[in-house]
Design an enzyme around this catalytic site. Structure first.
Site, PDB file in Angstrom:
ATOM      1  CG  MET A  48      -2.051  -1.044   1.096  1.00 55.96           C
ATOM      2  SD  MET A  48      -3.226  -0.699  -0.236  1.00 55.96           S
ATOM      3  CE  MET A  48      -4.171   0.630   0.518  1.00 55.96           C
ATOM      4  CB  ALA A  50       4.830   0.827  -3.119  1.00 59.56           C
ATOM      5  CG  HIS A  51      -1.008   1.446  -5.835  1.00 60.32           C
ATOM      6  ND1 HIS A  51      -2.296   1.940  -5.780  1.00 60.32           N
ATOM      7  CD2 HIS A  51      -0.819   1.053  -7.122  1.00 60.32           C
ATOM      8  CE1 HIS A  51      -2.850   1.836  -6.973  1.00 60.32           C
ATOM      9  NE2 HIS A  51      -1.977   1.294  -7.800  1.00 60.32           N
ATOM     10  CG  PHE A  52       0.427   5.883  -6.670  1.00 57.50           C
ATOM     11  CD1 PHE A  52      -0.960   5.975  -6.751  1.00 57.50           C
ATOM     12  CD2 PHE A  52       1.092   5.177  -7.651  1.00 57.50           C
ATOM     13  CE1 PHE A  52      -1.664   5.387  -7.803  1.00 57.50           C
ATOM     14  CE2 PHE A  52       0.415   4.599  -8.696  1.00 57.50           C
ATOM     15  CZ  PHE A  52      -0.956   4.697  -8.780  1.00 57.50           C
ATOM     16  CB  ILE A  57      -5.248   4.777  -4.664  1.00 63.07           C
ATOM     17  CG1 ILE A  57      -5.329   6.303  -4.681  1.00 63.07           C
ATOM     18  CG2 ILE A  57      -6.520   4.194  -5.285  1.00 63.07           C
ATOM     19  CD1 ILE A  57      -5.431   6.891  -6.086  1.00 63.07           C
TER      20      ILE A  57
END
Lengths: 147, 186
Positions: A48, A50-52, A57
């Site tokens: 999570m 890393a997104h983003f 999200i």
């Protein structure tokens, strides 16, 4: 082997990006299986952050993952084999899920024409009622061409 | 015919807005701008998706999740669009959102030690909507075919507006302008 209705899902013995459902309730009626899975979107779940990096999200593909995990829990193993995705017939995302949102996934499964496959139709929404995704996925025990 | 373009890992990670754990493309083997791309991802047992798998499980329990397979393919297609449209930091307030897919057939599995080869084709690009098809191979085995995948480009502010009020309230201390100004990975 089935999960008892209302049992919390927290263990995986298969590769998965995250625990995509917190709770699951399964019902069966005249060969049709339905389940409702829920999850509070958590910013500290794997992937999570890393997104983003600057705005989190819930990845849309993790809704597909949630359906997969719900199907595994609802159907259980067959001769030691877990049900797996064979065909994503359609997948449509309509609203984002952010940390703090509660994701509600409702799915209906019927046995398909092939003996060992099931058709799952699912709708995902936020707790405020906003539709987040629709999915139609064929599951089966085993895939062809595995290593 | 355009000149093939290849990207190394550093270039891939700079081009995508994802953080390192979610960059699911290792390099681009070849790319014809506006047409097609071949993206490569090596699967290893130390990835996050394997961290809770108990020791001693059967190999089939170690199949790379289809959700991540699809994300990896989608990122390959996104690289084609980003490079073909020369998207730069000035466009950081826009995001490429995966919105739908049809007829994704999963024909096989991939495991740690396998190398995914995603072959994506840009079928059509209309204003802010991108249509992609393609396949994923492991050596000489096709493991996935993608009938159609659609992505749209949207302002981040629009994505935020479509988020639930409760989730937005959790971002205490961050204004929308602050979020937009920090989103500069693309």
């Amino acid at each position: 082997m089935r999960f008892p209705a209302g049992q919390k899902l927290c263990e995986k013995n298969f590769a998965a990006p995250l625990c995509a459902l917190d709770h699951l309730e399964v019902h069966e009626n005249e060969g049709i299986i339905t389940f409702r899975g829920t999850k509070i979107i958590a910013a500290d779940d794997p992937y999570m952050a890393a997104h983003f990096p600057d705005f989190t999200i819930f990845p849309g593909v993790f809704i597909l993952e949630a359906l997969r995990q719900g199907v595994i829990a609802a159907l259980g193993e067959c001769h030691g084999i877990l049900p797996e995705i064979r065909t994503v017939r359609s997948l449509h995302f309509s609203a984002p899920l952010l940390p703090g949102d509660e994701m509600i996934l409702d799915a209906t499964m019927e046995r398909a024409s092939e003996q060992d496959s099931f058709e799952a139709v699912a709708a995902c929404r936020r707790k405020d009622g906003t539709a987040a995704a629709r999915l139609k996925v064929e599951f089966g025990y085993g895939k062809t061409g595995s290593a | 015919m355009g000149k093939p373009v290849a990207l190394d890992y550093a270039q891939v990670s700079r081009a995508l807005p994802h953080g390192r754990a979610m960059v699911l493309v290792d390099r681009v083997e070849s790319m014809e701008l506006g047409v097609s791309i071949v993206g490569i991802k090596a699967i290893t047992g130390t990835e996050l998706c394997y961290q809770d798998v108990p020791d001693g499980v059967a190999l089939d329990r170690c199949a790379y999740p289809v959700s991540l397979l699809l994300e990896s393919f989608g990122q390959t297609a996104a690289l084609l669009w980003l490079r073909s449209n020369s998207v730069r930091c000035e466009d950081a307030n826009r995001v490429l959102m995966f919105v739908s897919a049809r007829n994704l057939k999963i024909e096989g599995s991939a495991f740690p030690g396998d190398v995914l080869s995603h072959r994506a084709h840009l079928e059509k690009a209309l204003d802010d909507t991108v249509f992609v098809s393609g396949e994923t191979w492991v050596e000489d085995r096709r493991i996935m075919s993608v009938g159609s995948m659609i992505a749209v480009v949207r302002p981040l502010s629009q994505v935020l507006d479509n988020a639930s009020a409760g989730a937005r309230q959790m971002r205490v201390g961050l204004t929308q302008d602050e979020v937009l100004s920090s989103f500069d990975k693309i």
